[in-house]
Motif scaffolding. Structure first.
Motif, PDB file in Angstrom:
ATOM      1  N   ARG A  66       0.671  -1.193  -0.026  1.00 47.64           N
ATOM      2  CA  ARG A  66       0.106   0.098  -0.019  1.00 47.64           C
ATOM      3  C   ARG A  66       0.857   1.264  -0.079  1.00 47.64           C
ATOM      4  O   ARG A  66       0.369   2.360  -0.362  1.00 47.64           O
ATOM      5  N   TRP A 119     -15.617  -0.199 -15.002  1.00 51.12           N
ATOM      6  CA  TRP A 119     -14.693   1.015 -15.152  1.00 51.12           C
ATOM      7  C   TRP A 119     -15.402   1.975 -14.184  1.00 51.12           C
ATOM      8  O   TRP A 119     -14.524   2.424 -13.396  1.00 51.12           O
ATOM      9  N   THR A 123     -13.088   2.474 -10.855  1.00 52.77           N
ATOM     10  CA  THR A 123     -12.297   3.843 -10.674  1.00 52.77           C
ATOM     11  C   THR A 123     -12.846   4.704  -9.724  1.00 52.77           C
ATOM     12  O   THR A 123     -12.046   5.322  -8.835  1.00 52.77           O
ATOM     13  N   TRP A 124     -14.018   4.775  -9.272  1.00 56.19           N
ATOM     14  CA  TRP A 124     -14.487   5.866  -8.171  1.00 56.19           C
ATOM     15  C   TRP A 124     -14.778   4.829  -7.010  1.00 56.19           C
ATOM     16  O   TRP A 124     -14.941   5.672  -5.859  1.00 56.19           O
ATOM     17  N   ILE A 127     -10.672   1.150  -6.570  1.00 57.77           N
ATOM     18  CA  ILE A 127      -9.474   1.392  -6.642  1.00 57.77           C
ATOM     19  C   ILE A 127      -8.896   2.342  -5.498  1.00 57.77           C
ATOM     20  O   ILE A 127      -7.982   2.143  -4.965  1.00 57.77           O
ATOM     21  N   PRO A 128      -9.656   3.465  -5.264  1.00 57.71           N
ATOM     22  CA  PRO A 128      -9.281   4.395  -4.149  1.00 57.71           C
ATOM     23  C   PRO A 128      -9.068   3.435  -2.730  1.00 57.71           C
ATOM     24  O   PRO A 128      -8.017   3.859  -1.960  1.00 57.71           O
ATOM     25  N   SER A 131      -6.245  -0.289  -3.686  1.00 57.24           N
ATOM     26  CA  SER A 131      -4.674   0.194  -4.062  1.00 57.24           C
ATOM     27  C   SER A 131      -4.650   1.466  -4.380  1.00 57.24           C
ATOM     28  O   SER A 131      -4.843   2.051  -5.388  1.00 57.24           O
ATOM     29  N   PRO A 132      -4.056   2.260  -3.160  1.00 58.01           N
ATOM     30  CA  PRO A 132      -4.003   3.562  -3.216  1.00 58.01           C
ATOM     31  C   PRO A 132      -2.743   3.914  -4.289  1.00 58.01           C
ATOM     32  O   PRO A 132      -2.769   5.266  -5.013  1.00 58.01           O
ATOM     33  N   LEU A 134      -2.232   2.790  -7.350  1.00 55.12           N
ATOM     34  CA  LEU A 134      -3.006   2.784  -8.413  1.00 55.12           C
ATOM     35  C   LEU A 134      -3.864   3.852  -8.561  1.00 55.12           C
ATOM     36  O   LEU A 134      -3.917   4.516  -9.780  1.00 55.12           O
ATOM     37  N   SER A 135      -4.272   4.294  -7.457  1.00 57.55           N
ATOM     38  CA  SER A 135      -5.513   5.319  -7.501  1.00 57.55           C
ATOM     39  C   SER A 135      -4.639   6.656  -7.882  1.00 57.55           C
ATOM     40  O   SER A 135      -5.082   7.497  -8.502  1.00 57.55           O
ATOM     41  N   ARG A 136      -3.576   6.696  -7.112  1.00 58.10           N
ATOM     42  CA  ARG A 136      -2.793   7.947  -7.517  1.00 58.10           C
ATOM     43  C   ARG A 136      -1.993   8.301  -8.878  1.00 58.10           C
ATOM     44  O   ARG A 136      -2.106   9.180  -9.419  1.00 58.10           O
ATOM     45  N   SER A 140      -7.453   7.874 -15.815  1.00 57.67           N
ATOM     46  CA  SER A 140      -8.772   7.419 -15.838  1.00 57.67           C
ATOM     47  C   SER A 140      -9.007   7.137 -17.469  1.00 57.67           C
ATOM     48  O   SER A 140      -9.692   6.165 -17.704  1.00 57.67           O
TER      49      SER A 140
END
Length: 182
Positions: A66, A119, A123-124, A127-128, A131-132, A134-136, A140
């Motif tokens: 993480r 998706w 995405t919303w 993922i946040p 997997s932080p 991946l989110s950062r 998109s």
């Protein structure tokens, strides 16, 4: 055309519904194909844009790493394992929802819609949280393209069902031939 309709009717009459033949195997096959398409596209775009082709797998491994400090072969393999496992499960869910007598065009359209829904949810929401890293770092628009490719791969479910149904029919014919007296 009549021969195809007859073969399809015979294939559908093999068994009313078999969860392994009609859902699990076609879903796993379509999920593997979709995950492979997503991985190839992600690696190609990441390699061309950032010079790091394995970065998408490292970001997916952010589920376990993480802090974002994942490097080396093990996190890449772990990211690929997570990606392929999740894709197989989601594609099996799609195969469960897809009508058995659906056409390939309908499956393609529904698969693309399913990919767009994934998706949006991934995405919303997912993922946040999951997997932080991946989110950062994941754009998109690229995730949108990758999920469209995954949805298009789900259009192969009817073809996979047809292949597994024919194989089941041949298996049953061989069993009857063995059981028949000489």
């Amino acid at each position: 055309m009549r021969k195809q309709q007859r073969i399809r009717a015979v294939d559908l009459a093999v068994a009313p519904w078999n969860p392994v033949r009609d859902v699990v195997l076609p879903g796993a096959l379509a999920g593997t194909l979709g995950a492979f398409a997503m991985a190839v596209l992600a690696f190609a775009f990441s390699g061309a844009l950032r010079g790091e082709p394995w970065k998408p797998a490292l970001l997916v491994a952010g589920l376990f790493f993480r802090g974002g400090a994942a490097h080396g072969v093990v996190p890449v393999l772990l990211g690929l394992l997570v990606h392929f496992t999740l894709a197989g499960g989601l594609a099996t869910g799609f195969a469960l929802l897809l009508p058995r007598r659906g056409t390939a065009v309908a499956a393609l359209c529904l698969g693309v819609l399913y990919g767009l829904g994934l998706w949006a949810v991934m995405t919303w929401l997912m993922i946040p949280f999951a997997s932080p890293p991946l989110s950062r770092e994941a754009p998109s628009a690229l995730l949108f393209l990758l999920h469209l490719a995954f949805g298009a791969a789900l259009g192969t479910v009817p073809a996979a069902r047809a292949v597994f149904t024919r194989a089941d029919r041949l298996r049953r014919q061989l069993q009857r031939a063995r059981a028949a007296p000489p």
